[in-house]
Design an enzyme around this catalytic site. Structure first.
Site, PDB file in Angstrom:
ATOM      1  N   ASP A  38       0.623  -1.010  -0.390  1.00  0.00           N
ATOM      2  CA  ASP A  38      -0.003  -0.185   0.093  1.00  0.00           C
ATOM      3  C   ASP A  38       0.875   1.746   0.020  1.00  0.00           C
ATOM      4  O   ASP A  38       1.961   1.015   0.352  1.00  0.00           O
ATOM      5  CB  ASP A  38      -0.611   0.299   1.223  1.00  0.00           C
ATOM      6  CG  ASP A  38      -0.597  -0.551   2.858  1.00  0.00           C
ATOM      7  OD1 ASP A  38       0.927  -0.762   2.571  1.00  0.00           O
ATOM      8  OD2 ASP A  38      -1.129   0.028   3.311  1.00  0.00           O
ATOM      9  N   GLU A  61      -0.551  -1.941   4.574  1.00  0.00           N
ATOM     10  CA  GLU A  61       0.099  -1.893   6.223  1.00  0.00           C
ATOM     11  C   GLU A  61       0.006  -0.590   7.255  1.00  0.00           C
ATOM     12  O   GLU A  61       0.289  -0.383   8.217  1.00  0.00           O
ATOM     13  CB  GLU A  61       1.299  -2.390   6.278  1.00  0.00           C
ATOM     14  CG  GLU A  61       3.058  -2.366   6.853  1.00  0.00           C
ATOM     15  CD  GLU A  61       2.932  -1.380   7.809  1.00  0.00           C
ATOM     16  OE1 GLU A  61       3.352  -1.771   8.624  1.00  0.00           O
ATOM     17  OE2 GLU A  61       3.330  -0.159   7.115  1.00  0.00           O
ATOM     18  N   GLU A  62      -0.347   0.203   5.739  1.00  0.00           N
ATOM     19  CA  GLU A  62      -0.533   1.889   6.748  1.00  0.00           C
ATOM     20  C   GLU A  62      -1.684   1.640   7.807  1.00  0.00           C
ATOM     21  O   GLU A  62      -1.694   3.015   8.693  1.00  0.00           O
ATOM     22  CB  GLU A  62      -0.288   2.803   5.424  1.00  0.00           C
ATOM     23  CG  GLU A  62       0.628   2.702   4.540  1.00  0.00           C
ATOM     24  CD  GLU A  62       2.186   3.400   5.685  1.00  0.00           C
ATOM     25  OE1 GLU A  62       1.763   3.749   7.238  1.00  0.00           O
ATOM     26  OE2 GLU A  62       2.844   3.005   4.941  1.00  0.00           O
ATOM     27  N   ARG A  89      18.108  -5.632  14.713  1.00  0.00           N
ATOM     28  CA  ARG A  89      18.327  -5.705  15.825  1.00  0.00           C
ATOM     29  C   ARG A  89      17.159  -6.781  16.224  1.00  0.00           C
ATOM     30  O   ARG A  89      16.564  -7.210  16.094  1.00  0.00           O
ATOM     31  CB  ARG A  89      17.473  -5.085  16.722  1.00  0.00           C
ATOM     32  CG  ARG A  89      17.738  -5.032  18.120  1.00  0.00           C
ATOM     33  CD  ARG A  89      17.139  -3.283  18.943  1.00  0.00           C
ATOM     34  NE  ARG A  89      16.640  -3.487  20.356  1.00  0.00           N
ATOM     35  CZ  ARG A  89      17.277  -3.125  21.058  1.00  0.00           C
ATOM     36  NH1 ARG A  89      18.365  -2.593  20.664  1.00  0.00           N
ATOM     37  NH2 ARG A  89      16.938  -3.180  22.398  1.00  0.00           N
ATOM     38  N   HIS A  93       7.334   8.354   5.279  1.00  0.00           N
ATOM     39  CA  HIS A  93       6.321   8.949   4.672  1.00  0.00           C
ATOM     40  C   HIS A  93       6.174  10.978   4.610  1.00  0.00           C
ATOM     41  O   HIS A  93       5.421  11.569   4.747  1.00  0.00           O
ATOM     42  CB  HIS A  93       5.436   9.379   6.092  1.00  0.00           C
ATOM     43  CG  HIS A  93       4.959   8.350   6.162  1.00  0.00           C
ATOM     44  ND1 HIS A  93       4.013   7.574   6.999  1.00  0.00           N
ATOM     45  CD2 HIS A  93       5.335   7.046   6.092  1.00  0.00           C
ATOM     46  CE1 HIS A  93       3.971   6.209   7.074  1.00  0.00           C
ATOM     47  NE2 HIS A  93       4.777   5.787   6.497  1.00  0.00           N
TER      48      HIS A  93
HETATM   49 NI    NI Z   1       6.305   1.536   5.717  1.00  0.00          NI
END
Ligand code: NI
Length: 452
Positions: A112, A178-179, A223, A414
């Protein structure tokens, strides 16, 4: 576990079973497939770039990834991969069975884009517009999900070409939203899981990556343990009693109460959280109440966000948030109603420690010791966390910033200027493919340690 014995026999050969010989042959095969993967990643580069540009030019918002999903499904079908579409709205799942039995590994990409007007001058910049939350806006792949989708399409082609050598099954997950799903809709990883994406076949482990506009091309950051924050939003409604602003003694002033609540919320992180273990964030981002200088309103509403790196901290913050707000309000004769999480929640993106550590040599071989960087946790969130809550997961960051650029000048995710250097894709395809092969090689040992 049968497959493990099979692969042992296959590698060692039927005749002279000497351990030394086995090691030598296994080692040789290892290099062989690594070379093969490198070669194929390079060969596929032009295609991956072409797909990425196509997807970038035709971005689609969460739960509306129709064109992207179709492109993906057609590609997987052409490769002979078993495809299911329409999972969690527009999600696509592909199952590729290797030549030998073995574990089931999922690879996930998100599809997306975001409601942002693109400002870059790349020839494939988006000119798509739409209405979002009632306002006209552009649509842009300003987080790099176009690159994730294109790279995973490349990995699918590469692994299909090498499927006879695969000791296991690959599940390709192309995920919508996902957003975050539009208001009133479900979506993303949670919905795909609910609709069974991790079943039939049952997935043993999952890998995913996120391109980074501020990490130099050729580098990979990782990580073990918590990588990205758990996020919850909250709403606090403070109910008081209205009055003329000149006669405050007749009121229960929700504005004065809210000011005290906001102040005291600062003590949650500074006085309740053990910050030597994990950081946390509590932010009040919006406050609204009243409409005129001389009217004390009846109600104030506040919205905020919480970021944590452990589930215990999350529960502690929820409980302190409620207790502080409710008690301050009631001490003044008012009332506070706290809703947390309010409209969204994502768990911590937790990298299975054993899985992560055992996959590091794979990444180190690929990019070199100096380019494999262990990073501090990031307070951003990622819904890959939903999969990693169900099964062992490993999520890492792939460098996408042009070589030599100063990180401080790299446009952030973004934002309208978000930019990715396409030379990153070879490394991404290479990394995911190698992780698959190496995981399959190490399967027995890993499976035991990951579940401990
Ligand atoms: Ni992303």
């Amino acid at each position: 576990m049968l497959y493990t014995n099979n692969s042992f026999l296959k590698r060692a050969g039927a005749g002279v079973l000497m351990l030394l010989m086995f090691t030598a042959i296994a080692g040789a095969q290892n290099t062989k497939y690594k070379d093969e993967i490198s070669k194929k990643s390079k060969e596929l580069e032009a295609k991956v770039i072409e797909w990425r540009r196509d997807i970038h030019e035709h971005p689609e918002l969460s739960n509306r990834e129709y064109r992207t999903a179709e492109l993906v499904a057609k590609h997987l079908e052409a490769l002979g991969i078993e495809v299911t579409t329409g999972i969690g709205h527009t999600g696509v799942k592909g199952v590729l069975k290797g030549g030998h039995p073995g574990p089931v590994i999922a690879l996930r990409a998100d599809m997306d884009a975001l409601p942002i007007v693109e400002r870059t001058d790349v020839p494939f910049a988006s000119t798509v517009t739409t209405t979002y939350n009632g306002a006209e806006t552009g649509v842009m792949h300003a987080c790099g999900h176009d690159t994730h989708t294109a790279m995973l399409m490349g990995v699918a082609e590469l692994l299909t070409e090498m499927k006879d050598d695969l000791q296991g099954t690959i599940v390709f997950i192309f995920q919508p939203a996902e957003e975050g799903a539009p208001a009133g809709e479900e979506g993303g990883a949670a919905l795909m899981i609910k609709e069974g994406v991790l079943e039939n076949p049952t997935v043993d482990a999952i890998f995913g990556l996120h391109i980074q506009s501020g990490l130099e091309v050729g580098k990979i950051a990782y990580r073990p343990g918590p990588l990205m924050a758990g996020v919850s939003d909250f709403k606090i409604e403070v109910l008081g009693k209205g009055a003329h602003g000149s006669r405050p003694w007749g009121s229960i002033d929700p504005i004065a109460i809210s000011a005290q609540i906001i102040n005291d919320l600062q003590t949650i992180v500074s006085r309740n959280i053990d910050i030597t273990r994990n950081p946390a964030v509590v932010t009040v981002g919006a406050i609204s109440g009243g409409n005129r200088s001389n009217i004390i309103p009846e109600k104030v509403e506040m919205l905020g966000t919480i970021r944590v790196f452990s589930d215990e901290d999350e529960q502690l913050i929820y409980s302190r948030l409620k207790s502080i707000s409710e008690n301050i309000a009631s001490a003044s004769g008012g009332k506070a109603i706290v809703t947390v999480p309010y409209s969204s929640h994502l768990p911590v993106t937790f990298n299975n420690v054993e899985l992560t550590k055992s996959m590091l040599p794979t990444l180190e071989t690929l990019v070199g010791k100096d380019n494999l960087i262990e990073v501090v946790p990031t307070t951003g969130a990622e819904d890959f966390s939903m999969y990693a809550k169900e099964i062992p997961g490993f999520f890492f960051f792939l460098g996408g910033m042009p070589a030599g650029q100063d990180k401080a000048t790299a446009p952030g995710h973004h934002t309208p200027d978000f930019y990715i250097d396409e030379s990153a894709f070879v490394t991404g395809v290479n990394a995911l493919s190698n992780l698959v092969f190496d995981f399959m090689e190490k399967d027995i040992k890993l499976k035991t340690s990951m579940t401990e």
